[in-house]
Design an enzyme around this catalytic site. Structure first.
Site, mmCIF file in Angstrom:
data_model
loop_
_atom_site.group_PDB
_atom_site.id
_atom_site.type_symbol
_atom_site.label_atom_id
_atom_site.label_comp_id
_atom_site.label_asym_id
_atom_site.label_seq_id
_atom_site.Cartn_x
_atom_site.Cartn_y
_atom_site.Cartn_z
ATOM 1 N N ASN A 7 0.847 -1.185 0.000
ATOM 2 C CA ASN A 7 0.000 0.000 0.000
ATOM 3 C C ASN A 7 0.890 1.246 0.000
ATOM 4 O OD1 ASN A 7 -1.677 2.208 0.872
ATOM 5 N ND2 ASN A 7 -3.183 0.705 1.575
ATOM 6 N N HIS A 43 -5.419 3.973 -2.090
ATOM 7 C CA HIS A 43 -6.764 4.322 -1.628
ATOM 8 C C HIS A 43 -6.952 5.817 -1.874
ATOM 9 C CE1 HIS A 43 -9.942 4.094 1.850
ATOM 10 N NE2 HIS A 43 -10.341 4.854 0.852
ATOM 11 N N ARG A 45 -8.748 8.832 -1.679
ATOM 12 C CA ARG A 45 -9.931 9.391 -1.028
ATOM 13 C C ARG A 45 -10.404 10.644 -1.768
ATOM 14 N NH1 ARG A 45 -10.822 7.247 4.082
ATOM 15 N NH2 ARG A 45 -9.209 5.785 4.748
ATOM 16 N N GLU A 75 -8.594 0.772 -3.632
ATOM 17 C CA GLU A 75 -9.468 0.649 -2.471
ATOM 18 C C GLU A 75 -10.235 1.950 -2.268
ATOM 19 O OE1 GLU A 75 -8.190 0.752 2.121
ATOM 20 O OE2 GLU A 75 -7.651 -1.123 1.123
ATOM 21 N N THR A 105 -8.774 6.521 8.644
ATOM 22 C CA THR A 105 -8.315 5.264 8.069
ATOM 23 C C THR A 105 -9.449 4.252 8.163
ATOM 24 O OG1 THR A 105 -6.539 3.597 8.109
ATOM 25 C CG2 THR A 105 -7.368 4.369 10.233
ATOM 26 N N HIS A 197 -4.330 -4.283 7.764
ATOM 27 C CA HIS A 197 -4.370 -3.179 8.725
ATOM 28 C C HIS A 197 -3.470 -3.509 9.901
ATOM 29 C CE1 HIS A 197 -6.289 0.742 9.335
ATOM 30 N NE2 HIS A 197 -5.973 0.552 10.595
ATOM 31 N N HIS A 221 1.435 1.092 6.250
ATOM 32 C CA HIS A 221 2.006 1.964 7.277
ATOM 33 C C HIS A 221 3.263 1.368 7.900
ATOM 34 C CE1 HIS A 221 1.980 5.136 10.313
ATOM 35 N NE2 HIS A 221 2.305 4.184 11.181
#
Length: 249
Positions: A7, A43, A45, A75, A105, A197, A221
């Site tokens: 990611n 992802h 957003r 995502e 998140t 995650h 992360h």
């Protein structure tokens, strides 16, 4: 071995802080794929506070031109903006999450009972366009039958509680039991299992040892935190080692 999708949101977040072109999201994606990652995740957003729509296009070009055997996982929440984007970039996998636009998140799975009919229509449309679909799900075996009823190909089990429990044996054991039960329910329902995650090198190895039939883990992360110490290539290789069904093999 369980597939690793890297990611890249953290790299995009760092880039956006100063408005420069570095760190180079595409360049880091290339290093991850060269090191053996099975795919890349973004992802984007609505506020583009980390990954941007333009990143998805650029990463699709990278994979198409240099790594045609790898995958792009996009995502996000399935609004029109997002659904148009995944179609335009021909995302190999589309992971749908129930995040509101201001959510920091992804931290909970879909309410499959109340959102099942809506999700079923979206899943059907995405699959008809050639996308594989994964739905973000809480690590709760009771929700899996309703998830499977949407027609999804996979669920991505939320591993946040498992990650938070690392080092606390009793809490970690309970979280791992919940993940295993949910994964077994998914396999029994005929759908595959992703996870993601707060996964680290050590707890990914524990997770994969317990659930070796996972299809994919998506990690960002902690991976980028490790890359500050080990560099991107070595960090990806460390995570790939933890993704083996038997970490010592």
């Amino acid at each position: 071995m369980v597939d690793l999708s890297v990611n890249l949101n953290v790299a995009a977040l760092l880039r956006n802080r100063r408005g420069h072109h570095w760190p180079d999201v595409v360049g880091l994606g290339r290093i991850a794929l060269e090191a053996g990652a099975a795919g890349l995740t973004v992802h984007p957003r609505p506020d583009e506070r980390h990954a941007k729509a333009s990143d998805a296009y650029a990463l699709r070009a990278l994979i198409a031109d240099e790594f045609p055997d790898r995958e792009l996982n996009v995502e996000g929440y399935p609004d029109k903006r997002f659904l148009d984007l995944v179609g335009e970039v021909a995302a190999d996998q589309v992971t749908l999450v129930p995040d509101g636009p201001d959510q920091e998140t992804s931290d909970h799975g879909w309410d499959f009972v109340n959102k099942g009919n809506e999700l079923r229509t979206i899943v059907e449309d995405l699959r008809s366009c050639g996308h594989r679909v994964s739905l973000f799900a809480d690590p709760d075996a009771r929700v899996i039958p309703a998830a499977a009823a949407t027609g999804t190909d996979r669920v991505e089990l939320y591993t946040g509680p498992f990650g938070a429990a690392y080092g606390v044996d009793a809490a970690q054991a309970l979280a791992l039991d919940s993940l295993e039960a949910a994964a077994e329910a998914a396999i029994a329902a005929g759908i595959k299992v992703n996870a993601g995650h707060d996964l680290t090198v050590p707890n990914t190895a524990i997770l994969v040892s317990r659930i070796p039939y996972l299809s994919e883990v998506s990690i960002g992360h902690a991976l980028f935190c490790d890359a500050l110490s080990y560099g991107m290539k070595e960090t990806v290789e460390r995570y790939l080692s933890s993704c083996r069904s038997h970490p010592d093999s």
